[in-house]
Design a protein around this motif. Structure first.
Motif, PDB file in Angstrom:
ATOM      1  N   MET A   1     109.976  57.156 -52.340  1.00  0.00           N
ATOM      2  CA  MET A   1     109.846  58.537 -52.717  1.00  0.00           C
ATOM      3  C   MET A   1     110.319  59.281 -51.475  1.00  0.00           C
ATOM      4  O   MET A   1     109.685  59.496 -50.498  1.00  0.00           O
ATOM      5  N   GLY A   2     111.550  60.110 -51.774  1.00  0.00           N
ATOM      6  CA  GLY A   2     112.136  61.085 -50.714  1.00  0.00           C
ATOM      7  C   GLY A   2     111.460  62.313 -50.829  1.00  0.00           C
ATOM      8  O   GLY A   2     110.424  62.457 -51.840  1.00  0.00           O
ATOM      9  N   LEU A   3     111.286  63.196 -49.625  1.00  0.00           N
ATOM     10  CA  LEU A   3     110.488  64.366 -49.611  1.00  0.00           C
ATOM     11  C   LEU A   3     110.875  65.221 -50.661  1.00  0.00           C
ATOM     12  O   LEU A   3     109.924  65.769 -51.320  1.00  0.00           O
ATOM     13  N   PHE A   4     112.033  65.363 -51.148  1.00  0.00           N
ATOM     14  CA  PHE A   4     112.452  66.170 -52.179  1.00  0.00           C
ATOM     15  C   PHE A   4     112.566  65.355 -53.472  1.00  0.00           C
ATOM     16  O   PHE A   4     113.605  65.784 -54.338  1.00  0.00           O
ATOM     17  N   SER A   5     111.835  64.435 -53.617  1.00  0.00           N
ATOM     18  CA  SER A   5     112.258  63.643 -54.638  1.00  0.00           C
ATOM     19  C   SER A   5     111.629  64.094 -56.188  1.00  0.00           C
ATOM     20  O   SER A   5     110.815  64.920 -56.338  1.00  0.00           O
ATOM     21  N   LYS A   6     112.278  63.561 -57.096  1.00  0.00           N
ATOM     22  CA  LYS A   6     111.846  64.069 -58.377  1.00  0.00           C
ATOM     23  C   LYS A   6     110.462  63.531 -58.854  1.00  0.00           C
ATOM     24  O   LYS A   6     109.728  63.936 -59.595  1.00  0.00           O
ATOM     25  N   ASP A   7     109.732  62.650 -57.802  1.00  0.00           N
ATOM     26  CA  ASP A   7     108.433  62.101 -58.020  1.00  0.00           C
ATOM     27  C   ASP A   7     107.423  63.379 -57.554  1.00  0.00           C
ATOM     28  O   ASP A   7     106.120  62.952 -58.031  1.00  0.00           O
ATOM     29  N   ILE A   8     107.908  64.117 -56.786  1.00  0.00           N
ATOM     30  CA  ILE A   8     107.031  65.202 -56.394  1.00  0.00           C
ATOM     31  C   ILE A   8     107.080  66.363 -57.268  1.00  0.00           C
ATOM     32  O   ILE A   8     108.019  67.152 -57.494  1.00  0.00           O
ATOM     33  N   LYS A   9     106.050  66.420 -58.177  1.00  0.00           N
ATOM     34  CA  LYS A   9     106.056  67.499 -59.536  1.00  0.00           C
ATOM     35  C   LYS A   9     105.117  68.649 -59.162  1.00  0.00           C
ATOM     36  O   LYS A   9     105.054  69.533 -59.780  1.00  0.00           O
ATOM     37  N   SER A  10     104.022  68.213 -58.068  1.00  0.00           N
ATOM     38  CA  SER A  10     102.883  69.119 -57.967  1.00  0.00           C
ATOM     39  C   SER A  10     102.575  69.285 -56.541  1.00  0.00           C
ATOM     40  O   SER A  10     102.840  68.242 -55.761  1.00  0.00           O
ATOM     41  N   MET A  11     101.544  70.157 -56.249  1.00  0.00           N
ATOM     42  CA  MET A  11     101.102  70.214 -54.873  1.00  0.00           C
ATOM     43  C   MET A  11     100.347  68.993 -54.392  1.00  0.00           C
ATOM     44  O   MET A  11     100.337  68.463 -53.318  1.00  0.00           O
ATOM     45  N   ASP A  12      99.703  68.323 -55.407  1.00  0.00           N
ATOM     46  CA  ASP A  12      98.857  67.000 -55.281  1.00  0.00           C
ATOM     47  C   ASP A  12     100.014  65.963 -55.107  1.00  0.00           C
ATOM     48  O   ASP A  12      99.579  65.324 -54.192  1.00  0.00           O
ATOM     49  N   ASP A  13     100.947  66.051 -55.754  1.00  0.00           N
ATOM     50  CA  ASP A  13     101.980  64.922 -55.311  1.00  0.00           C
ATOM     51  C   ASP A  13     102.324  65.035 -53.796  1.00  0.00           C
ATOM     52  O   ASP A  13     102.694  64.013 -53.106  1.00  0.00           O
ATOM     53  N   LEU A  14     102.574  65.968 -53.457  1.00  0.00           N
ATOM     54  CA  LEU A  14     103.099  66.438 -52.101  1.00  0.00           C
ATOM     55  C   LEU A  14     102.313  66.157 -51.282  1.00  0.00           C
ATOM     56  O   LEU A  14     102.383  65.519 -50.136  1.00  0.00           O
ATOM     57  N   PHE A  15     100.788  66.454 -51.363  1.00  0.00           N
ATOM     58  CA  PHE A  15      99.735  66.087 -50.654  1.00  0.00           C
ATOM     59  C   PHE A  15      99.727  64.675 -50.404  1.00  0.00           C
ATOM     60  O   PHE A  15      99.688  64.147 -49.239  1.00  0.00           O
ATOM     61  N   VAL A  16      99.816  63.687 -51.376  1.00  0.00           N
ATOM     62  CA  VAL A  16      99.734  62.482 -51.235  1.00  0.00           C
ATOM     63  C   VAL A  16     101.016  61.954 -50.783  1.00  0.00           C
ATOM     64  O   VAL A  16     100.814  60.938 -49.769  1.00  0.00           O
ATOM     65  N   HIS A  17     102.039  62.601 -50.950  1.00  0.00           N
ATOM     66  CA  HIS A  17     103.406  61.843 -50.335  1.00  0.00           C
ATOM     67  C   HIS A  17     103.145  62.127 -48.833  1.00  0.00           C
ATOM     68  O   HIS A  17     103.296  61.042 -47.727  1.00  0.00           O
ATOM     69  N   THR A  18     102.642  63.376 -48.235  1.00  0.00           N
ATOM     70  CA  THR A  18     102.522  63.358 -46.875  1.00  0.00           C
ATOM     71  C   THR A  18     101.402  62.796 -46.312  1.00  0.00           C
ATOM     72  O   THR A  18     101.533  62.249 -45.184  1.00  0.00           O
ATOM     73  N   LEU A  19     100.328  62.334 -47.096  1.00  0.00           N
ATOM     74  CA  LEU A  19      99.312  61.548 -46.530  1.00  0.00           C
ATOM     75  C   LEU A  19      99.742  60.150 -46.388  1.00  0.00           C
ATOM     76  O   LEU A  19      99.500  59.555 -45.278  1.00  0.00           O
ATOM     77  N   LYS A  20     100.611  59.644 -47.211  1.00  0.00           N
ATOM     78  CA  LYS A  20     101.423  58.186 -47.118  1.00  0.00           C
ATOM     79  C   LYS A  20     102.295  58.460 -46.049  1.00  0.00           C
ATOM     80  O   LYS A  20     102.407  57.550 -45.055  1.00  0.00           O
TER      81      LYS A  20
END
Length: 168
Positions: A1-20
């Motif tokens: 999942m890239g930072l600007f991936s289509k998988d990031i649809k919400s703030m929660d998704d962004l939080f989880v991505h950054t946590l990973k």
């Protein structure tokens, strides 16, 4: 999942991505610190890297606790930023023959890592609070406090003796 991936649809998704992202980064740092300890000639610097390795292992446990609180399996995501910082530090360290100058280079590399971690934890804390994940934020605050303290210790060590010795 890239930072600007289509998988990031919400703030929660962004939080989880950054946590990973920071979970991956902390794990990479545990691999780099023993190499930095080995290259350092200043005993206080070696001890500082050793202490930070123990702290980093604690940061990983804290991050695993945050994942568990969110009912998620701890997992990292590639972090080109931390990979680049670590790679650059290896290249610079490989080019330095004078042990005193190498110590100064190692501090600079370690502080680049610290500053990256400080930005990530600061962002994660803000997002966790905005998402109502206050218990997660509290755990992340502990990591941030230790990162800031390590950065300050590195600055004091550099300014009190290592940079001066390297400049002789």
């Amino acid at each position: 999942m890239g930072l600007f991936s289509k998988d990031i649809k919400s703030m929660d998704d962004l939080f989880v991505h950054t946590l990973k992202d920071i979970y991956y980064a902390e794990n990479q740092i545990t691999k780099a610190l023993p190499q930095m300890m080995e290259k350092a000639s200043n005993q206080q610097l070696k001890q500082g890297f050793e202490q930070h390795l123990r702290e980093t292992e604690g940061h990983i446990r804290n991050l695993e606790q945050v994942f568990q609180m969110m009912n998620m399996e701890p997992k990292g995501v590639d972090c080109p930023a931390i990979d680049g910082i670590i790679e650059e530090s290896k290249e610079v360290a490989g080019d330095v023959d004078d042990p005193k100058v190498l110590d100064a280079a190692l501090i600079a590399a370690a502080q680049a890592v610290e500053h990256y971690e400080i930005t990530r934890y600061g962002t994660l804390i803000t997002w966790a609070q905005e998402l109502g994940k206050n218990e997660c934020a509290d755990i992340l605050k502990r990591n941030l406090a230790e990162e800031k303290a390590t950065d300050q210790k590195l600055t004091e060590l550099a300014e009190s003796r290592i940079n001066l010795a390297a400049a002789e």
